[in-house]
Write a protein that holds these residues in place. Sequence first.
Motif, PDB file in Angstrom:
ATOM      1  N   LEU A  40       0.834  -1.201   0.000  1.00  0.00           N
ATOM      2  CA  LEU A  40       0.000   0.000   0.000  1.00  0.00           C
ATOM      3  C   LEU A  40       0.871   1.255   0.000  1.00  0.00           C
ATOM      4  N   LEU A  41       1.968   1.219   0.741  1.00  0.00           N
ATOM      5  CA  LEU A  41       2.891   2.357   0.781  1.00  0.00           C
ATOM      6  C   LEU A  41       3.453   2.641  -0.617  1.00  0.00           C
ATOM      7  N   ILE A  42       3.905   1.582  -1.287  1.00  0.00           N
ATOM      8  CA  ILE A  42       4.462   1.729  -2.630  1.00  0.00           C
ATOM      9  C   ILE A  42       3.394   2.234  -3.595  1.00  0.00           C
ATOM     10  N   LEU A  43       2.186   1.687  -3.482  1.00  0.00           N
ATOM     11  CA  LEU A  43       1.090   2.061  -4.375  1.00  0.00           C
ATOM     12  C   LEU A  43       0.739   3.543  -4.222  1.00  0.00           C
ATOM     13  N   ILE A  44       0.708   4.038  -2.988  1.00  0.00           N
ATOM     14  CA  ILE A  44       0.371   5.447  -2.743  1.00  0.00           C
ATOM     15  C   ILE A  44       1.375   6.367  -3.433  1.00  0.00           C
ATOM     16  N   PHE A  45       2.659   6.074  -3.267  1.00  0.00           N
ATOM     17  CA  PHE A  45       3.676   6.940  -3.866  1.00  0.00           C
ATOM     18  C   PHE A  45       3.700   6.812  -5.391  1.00  0.00           C
ATOM     19  N   ALA A  46       3.430   5.619  -5.911  1.00  0.00           N
ATOM     20  CA  ALA A  46       3.379   5.433  -7.371  1.00  0.00           C
ATOM     21  C   ALA A  46       2.216   6.209  -7.978  1.00  0.00           C
ATOM     22  N   LEU A  47       1.065   6.191  -7.308  1.00  0.00           N
ATOM     23  CA  LEU A  47      -0.097   6.939  -7.789  1.00  0.00           C
ATOM     24  C   LEU A  47       0.168   8.436  -7.749  1.00  0.00           C
ATOM     25  N   LEU A  48       0.794   8.908  -6.673  1.00  0.00           N
ATOM     26  CA  LEU A  48       1.109  10.337  -6.549  1.00  0.00           C
ATOM     27  C   LEU A  48       2.081  10.779  -7.647  1.00  0.00           C
ATOM     28  N   THR A  49       3.128   9.980  -7.862  1.00  0.00           N
ATOM     29  CA  THR A  49       4.148  10.343  -8.848  1.00  0.00           C
ATOM     30  C   THR A  49       3.581  10.344 -10.256  1.00  0.00           C
ATOM     31  N   SER A  50       2.872   9.290 -10.622  1.00  0.00           N
ATOM     32  CA  SER A  50       2.337   9.185 -11.982  1.00  0.00           C
ATOM     33  C   SER A  50       1.279  10.243 -12.258  1.00  0.00           C
ATOM     34  N   THR A  51       0.478  10.573 -11.257  1.00  0.00           N
ATOM     35  CA  THR A  51      -0.539  11.613 -11.433  1.00  0.00           C
ATOM     36  C   THR A  51       0.110  12.978 -11.607  1.00  0.00           C
ATOM     37  N   CYS A  52       1.132  13.255 -10.818  1.00  0.00           N
ATOM     38  CA  CYS A  52       1.866  14.515 -10.944  1.00  0.00           C
ATOM     39  C   CYS A  52       2.491  14.618 -12.338  1.00  0.00           C
ATOM     40  N   ALA A  53       3.104  13.529 -12.801  1.00  0.00           N
ATOM     41  CA  ALA A  53       3.724  13.520 -14.131  1.00  0.00           C
ATOM     42  C   ALA A  53       2.677  13.693 -15.232  1.00  0.00           C
ATOM     43  N   THR A  54       1.506  13.102 -15.034  1.00  0.00           N
ATOM     44  CA  THR A  54       0.440  13.202 -16.026  1.00  0.00           C
ATOM     45  C   THR A  54      -0.040  14.640 -16.202  1.00  0.00           C
TER      46      THR A  54
END
Length: 426
Positions: free
Chosen positions: A324-338
């Motif tokens: 869940l920790l990894i998923l949260i940061f991956a979602l934040l990073t990819s959304t910011c990049a998008t």
Amino acid sequence: MTLHMILALGILLLMIIMIMSDKFAFGAPPIFACLLLVVTGLSSVQEAFAGFVNPTVIMIAGFMVVMAGIMKTGLISKVQSSMLALVNKGGYKSYAFLVVVVMLGASLVGTGSTGYYVLILSLISTIPYNKKMPTSKLMMPLGFATNHPLVPFNVALLYGVTYSVLQTAGYTGGLSMTKFAIVNFILSLGFLVWSLVAYRLLPDHPIKEEDSAYDEVAASIEAFTMPAWKEYCTIAAFIISVVGMMLMDKLGNAAFVIPGIAGAFLLIINVLDFKEVRDNMNAPVILMTAGVIGVADAVANSGFTAMIGKVVADALGANINPFLLILIFALLTSTCATFTGSNMGAVFIFAPIAIATSMSLGLNPAAAATAVVVSGWNGGYMPIDGMPAMILGMGKYKLPQFWLFSVPMYLVRIIALCVGASLMFH
């Protein structure tokens, strides 16, 4: 927060704003930030510009030269020929083969190759409407497929960025390129599965005018021709570079310079001229990667990254599920990049925090670092920048049609990425 933390954070934010504004050359903001680090006394000249002698940056710079050589071989033209033959054949099997062919082509050029996705999208746009294989059913899956190597042995760029952010955060446990490649393979499998499932959801409409000069456009897409012996030498140089980087744990420092030696070889046999070598070694992505290392070092040395990591770790609690920790940061990073169009900017915002948080919780930070870095190139569910914008426009899709494919694709990819990172670096 100390004054050093505030200054370092201010320079980091200024660099990110400059990157996201698109008003500056791609590699310029990090260089400017490095200069500010020296002027403010946060770093010495050697510390601020340490990224330019970083082994990983040297490796990537050399490999960029080798990639420029491989793009001149007939391999890309073979991908084009395979695509056209399958389109004319039509049917679901041909669609599946086309996706695989483009993903295999991506294996040669690696993730995030602008030249490759422009090439594939341009080729699709020249294909006349065919009821057996409507090009509107190809533009989205094949466009996004250019970002997913089916055989991810060419992961130098993303591996280099991940290795750098881990080093900067003070992690000395190393990073296995083999495991990193397997994570990317799991990600690509997730994309492939979704593409095969989504075929019937894709719209059926023409994407080009019937009177467009297809023959002229198609004829303009020609491969660079060179003598057969030079092609063989170039392919050999590419293979040696990739194998050398994959054996980094065994070869030590030699692995970092093998791509550079291979690039020099291509210069000697005149596959590339000196200007091409110079331009690729100093490509904007190299300046970006080298520059941000000094900035990330300064932020880490100020104590800000560790402080944020501890705050986030305390907020999440010691019992949070690592996935869940990894998923949260991956979602934040990819959304910011998008939404910003800045892959590197998003990665260098969230990667240090994700790594620091993982270390604070006693978790292996390689999992979070891998997921965060790779996720920076796996947003794309909004047609705001680059490839997604080209896909929407060239495919003549309505936004709901685009979202019907891209939003589920995004979620499938991010989940597959985080599963792979958790399995490989548990």
